[in-house]
Every structure is written in structure tokens, then in C-alpha cells.
Design a protein around this motif. Sequence first.
Motif, PDB file in Angstrom:
ATOM      1  N   ASP A 152      -4.630  13.180  -7.006  1.00 45.63           N
ATOM      2  CA  ASP A 152      -5.305  14.451  -6.769  1.00 45.63           C
ATOM      3  C   ASP A 152      -5.712  15.048  -8.114  1.00 45.63           C
ATOM      4  O   ASP A 152      -4.907  15.170  -9.033  1.00 45.63           O
ATOM      5  N   GLU A 153      -6.981  15.417  -8.208  1.00 48.57           N
ATOM      6  CA  GLU A 153      -7.531  15.895  -9.485  1.00 48.57           C
ATOM      7  C   GLU A 153      -6.743  17.064 -10.065  1.00 48.57           C
ATOM      8  O   GLU A 153      -6.550  17.163 -11.274  1.00 48.57           O
ATOM      9  N   SER A 154      -6.258  17.947  -9.216  1.00 51.46           N
ATOM     10  CA  SER A 154      -5.533  19.126  -9.698  1.00 51.46           C
ATOM     11  C   SER A 154      -4.136  18.792 -10.217  1.00 51.46           C
ATOM     12  O   SER A 154      -3.494  19.641 -10.841  1.00 51.46           O
ATOM     13  N   LEU A 155      -3.684  17.560  -9.975  1.00 53.10           N
ATOM     14  CA  LEU A 155      -2.320  17.180 -10.372  1.00 53.10           C
ATOM     15  C   LEU A 155      -2.280  16.051 -11.403  1.00 53.10           C
ATOM     16  O   LEU A 155      -1.213  15.497 -11.668  1.00 53.10           O
ATOM     17  N   ARG A 156      -3.425  15.718 -11.967  1.00 50.11           N
ATOM     18  CA  ARG A 156      -3.453  14.663 -12.976  1.00 50.11           C
ATOM     19  C   ARG A 156      -2.740  15.133 -14.232  1.00 50.11           C
ATOM     20  O   ARG A 156      -2.634  16.322 -14.503  1.00 50.11           O
ATOM     21  N   ARG A 157      -2.235  14.161 -14.984  1.00 50.06           N
ATOM     22  CA  ARG A 157      -1.500  14.391 -16.236  1.00 50.06           C
ATOM     23  C   ARG A 157      -0.123  15.013 -15.990  1.00 50.06           C
ATOM     24  O   ARG A 157       0.409  15.741 -16.818  1.00 50.06           O
ATOM     25  N   HIS A 158       0.428  14.714 -14.807  1.00 49.10           N
ATOM     26  CA  HIS A 158       1.790  15.139 -14.488  1.00 49.10           C
ATOM     27  C   HIS A 158       2.699  13.940 -14.222  1.00 49.10           C
ATOM     28  O   HIS A 158       3.797  14.105 -13.687  1.00 49.10           O
ATOM     29  N   GLY A 159       2.211  12.733 -14.524  1.00 52.62           N
ATOM     30  CA  GLY A 159       3.034  11.539 -14.382  1.00 52.62           C
ATOM     31  C   GLY A 159       2.960  10.854 -13.030  1.00 52.62           C
ATOM     32  O   GLY A 159       3.649   9.858 -12.809  1.00 52.62           O
ATOM     33  N   ILE A 160       2.145  11.348 -12.118  1.00 48.93           N
ATOM     34  CA  ILE A 160       2.074  10.752 -10.778  1.00 48.93           C
ATOM     35  C   ILE A 160       1.479   9.355 -10.845  1.00 48.93           C
ATOM     36  O   ILE A 160       2.017   8.410 -10.265  1.00 48.93           O
ATOM     37  N   GLY A 161       0.360   9.192 -11.555  1.00 47.17           N
ATOM     38  CA  GLY A 161      -0.248   7.871 -11.696  1.00 47.17           C
ATOM     39  C   GLY A 161       0.691   6.895 -12.375  1.00 47.17           C
ATOM     40  O   GLY A 161       0.818   5.734 -11.952  1.00 47.17           O
ATOM     41  N   THR A 162       1.375   7.344 -13.396  1.00 48.19           N
ATOM     42  CA  THR A 162       2.340   6.498 -14.103  1.00 48.19           C
ATOM     43  C   THR A 162       3.450   6.045 -13.163  1.00 48.19           C
ATOM     44  O   THR A 162       3.837   4.872 -13.166  1.00 48.19           O
ATOM     45  N   ARG A 163       3.937   6.949 -12.340  1.00 51.15           N
ATOM     46  CA  ARG A 163       5.001   6.585 -11.395  1.00 51.15           C
ATOM     47  C   ARG A 163       4.498   5.620 -10.330  1.00 51.15           C
ATOM     48  O   ARG A 163       5.221   4.699  -9.931  1.00 51.15           O
ATOM     49  N   VAL A 209      -1.868   3.981  -4.333  1.00 51.65           N
ATOM     50  CA  VAL A 209      -2.017   2.737  -5.097  1.00 51.65           C
ATOM     51  C   VAL A 209      -1.833   1.574  -4.136  1.00 51.65           C
ATOM     52  O   VAL A 209      -1.061   1.666  -3.173  1.00 51.65           O
ATOM     53  N   MET A 210      -2.584   0.517  -4.398  1.00 54.37           N
ATOM     54  CA  MET A 210      -2.425  -0.724  -3.641  1.00 54.37           C
ATOM     55  C   MET A 210      -2.060  -1.827  -4.618  1.00 54.37           C
ATOM     56  O   MET A 210      -2.549  -1.854  -5.750  1.00 54.37           O
ATOM     57  N   GLY A 211      -1.220  -2.728  -4.153  1.00 52.17           N
ATOM     58  CA  GLY A 211      -0.907  -3.926  -4.913  1.00 52.17           C
ATOM     59  C   GLY A 211      -1.294  -5.135  -4.098  1.00 52.17           C
ATOM     60  O   GLY A 211      -1.509  -5.050  -2.889  1.00 52.17           O
ATOM     61  N   GLY A 212      -1.390  -6.251  -4.773  1.00 47.89           N
ATOM     62  CA  GLY A 212      -1.645  -7.525  -4.114  1.00 47.89           C
ATOM     63  C   GLY A 212      -0.955  -8.618  -4.903  1.00 47.89           C
ATOM     64  O   GLY A 212      -0.750  -8.487  -6.113  1.00 47.89           O
ATOM     65  N   TYR A 213      -0.573  -9.693  -4.231  1.00 47.35           N
ATOM     66  CA  TYR A 213       0.072 -10.813  -4.917  1.00 47.35           C
ATOM     67  C   TYR A 213      -0.248 -12.079  -4.161  1.00 47.35           C
ATOM     68  O   TYR A 213      -0.006 -12.183  -2.959  1.00 47.35           O
ATOM     69  N   ASP A 214      -0.823 -13.049  -4.879  1.00 43.54           N
ATOM     70  CA  ASP A 214      -1.218 -14.311  -4.255  1.00 43.54           C
ATOM     71  C   ASP A 214      -0.289 -15.463  -4.620  1.00 43.54           C
ATOM     72  O   ASP A 214      -0.595 -16.619  -4.350  1.00 43.54           O
ATOM     73  N   GLY A 215       0.835 -15.161  -5.255  1.00 43.93           N
ATOM     74  CA  GLY A 215       1.763 -16.198  -5.681  1.00 43.93           C
ATOM     75  C   GLY A 215       1.521 -16.651  -7.108  1.00 43.93           C
ATOM     76  O   GLY A 215       2.334 -17.360  -7.694  1.00 43.93           O
ATOM     77  N   HIS A 216       0.400 -16.253  -7.677  1.00 41.98           N
ATOM     78  CA  HIS A 216       0.053 -16.627  -9.049  1.00 41.98           C
ATOM     79  C   HIS A 216      -0.128 -15.389  -9.921  1.00 41.98           C
ATOM     80  O   HIS A 216       0.390 -15.319 -11.021  1.00 41.98           O
ATOM     81  N   ARG A 217      -0.881 -14.411  -9.420  1.00 41.17           N
ATOM     82  CA  ARG A 217      -1.139 -13.177 -10.143  1.00 41.17           C
ATOM     83  C   ARG A 217      -1.017 -12.004  -9.176  1.00 41.17           C
ATOM     84  O   ARG A 217      -1.319 -12.111  -8.001  1.00 41.17           O
ATOM     85  N   GLY A 218      -0.626 -10.880  -9.744  1.00 42.12           N
ATOM     86  CA  GLY A 218      -0.628  -9.645  -8.978  1.00 42.12           C
ATOM     87  C   GLY A 218      -1.855  -8.831  -9.338  1.00 42.12           C
ATOM     88  O   GLY A 218      -2.463  -9.024 -10.400  1.00 42.12           O
ATOM     89  N   TRP A 219      -2.220  -7.938  -8.452  1.00 41.90           N
ATOM     90  CA  TRP A 219      -3.376  -7.072  -8.671  1.00 41.90           C
ATOM     91  C   TRP A 219      -3.016  -5.639  -8.326  1.00 41.90           C
ATOM     92  O   TRP A 219      -2.219  -5.384  -7.419  1.00 41.90           O
ATOM     93  N   LEU A 220      -3.621  -4.730  -9.045  1.00 42.44           N
ATOM     94  CA  LEU A 220      -3.446  -3.307  -8.825  1.00 42.44           C
ATOM     95  C   LEU A 220      -4.807  -2.735  -8.427  1.00 42.44           C
ATOM     96  O   LEU A 220      -5.807  -3.011  -9.105  1.00 42.44           O
ATOM     97  N   PHE A 250       0.878  -1.172   0.000  1.00 39.68           N
ATOM     98  CA  PHE A 250       0.000   0.000   0.000  1.00 39.68           C
ATOM     99  C   PHE A 250       0.915   1.222   0.000  1.00 39.68           C
ATOM    100  O   PHE A 250       1.691   1.426   0.928  1.00 39.68           O
ATOM    101  N   PHE A 251       0.824   2.036  -1.056  1.00 42.36           N
ATOM    102  CA  PHE A 251       1.745   3.148  -1.241  1.00 42.36           C
ATOM    103  C   PHE A 251       1.010   4.471  -1.410  1.00 42.36           C
ATOM    104  O   PHE A 251      -0.107   4.517  -1.926  1.00 42.36           O
ATOM    105  N   VAL A 252       1.673   5.527  -0.983  1.00 40.74           N
ATOM    106  CA  VAL A 252       1.185   6.884  -1.208  1.00 40.74           C
ATOM    107  C   VAL A 252       2.270   7.673  -1.920  1.00 40.74           C
ATOM    108  O   VAL A 252       3.462   7.447  -1.712  1.00 40.74           O
TER     109      VAL A 252
END
Length: 157
Positions: free
Chosen positions: A86-97, A69-80, A56-58
Motif C-alpha cells: 500500500d502506497e501510504s505504508l511504504r518504507r515501513h518494512g512491509i515489503g522487506t518482511r 507477494v507471490m513465490g514460485g519454485y520449479d525445483g531448480h530456481r525460485g521466483w518472486l 501466494f501471501f498477503v
Amino acid sequence: MTTTSTLSIRRFDARDTDAVVALWQEAFPEYRDVTRPQRNPHLSIANKLATQPELFFVATLDERIVGTVMGGYDGHRGWLYSLAVDESLRRHGIGTRLVAHVEQVLTGLGCPKLNLQVLSAKTDIREFYEALGYRADAVISLGKRLGELAEPAAVAN
């Protein structure tokens, strides 16, 4: 973002709860709907802290939480899960990072494939993930709520 701002990604800390809840309620309007108890952000946080809290990351910008963002891993597949910026900061690469961060951590755990789900009505979100190389799998996603959140069973004729 300003040129002097520093974006960093770190593990969630319980002291982040109020800021994360506020961000999620902005990013995910369904989290404000009290008639949908499965969308209770406090419950989501508590459940994640009980299961793989290390995934679990901020994202912080000058110490202010601007993404999750949260991740999960059960040994077979990972999940995102719960990618929010933040709406005012979208399209600045934060989600991509944030996505790249989870991909790197899960790769380090030996995860061979990362899955995620996007509500079909959210085409802009799907386009974001497609730009990062994610593709629709030829599957149908099925779900069933359990425990207190279970829906009444259908009666067979």
C-alpha cells in the motif's frame, strides 16, 4: 503504522481477491490498462491459485490487506512476483518482511536461488531489491507470450 498495529503475513484466500486487485491496480498502473490483457489481475490470481497457491501471501495490518507477494519454485530456481505494498505504508518494512517470508518458505523447500525481474525504468524498485542483497545477473531476460496472449509471429523473408 501505529505502535498498536499488528502486521501479519498469511496465505492468500479467495475472499482477498477484491482487496488484492485494488492494491495491485494502485501499485502496478499497467494492471489498469485494459489494452494489455496479460496484465489482468483477476487472471494473475486465477493462474496462481491453479499453480502453487501455497506460495501466494498477503500482509495484513489490523485485518486490512496492505501487501502481497507471490513465490514460485520449479525445483531448480525460485521466483518472486507481484510484491506490492500500500502506497501510504511504504518504507515501513512491509515489503522487506514479505520478501523475507518468501525467501524463508522457498529455502525450506530446498530452493537454492531466487530470481526476480524488475522493469528497467523502475530504478527505485531495483534499489529496494539491491538493498536486500539482490544483484543483477549477467543474463538477458527473454520472453514469449503463449496461447491467447501470443503475438503474431514475424514473417521470415
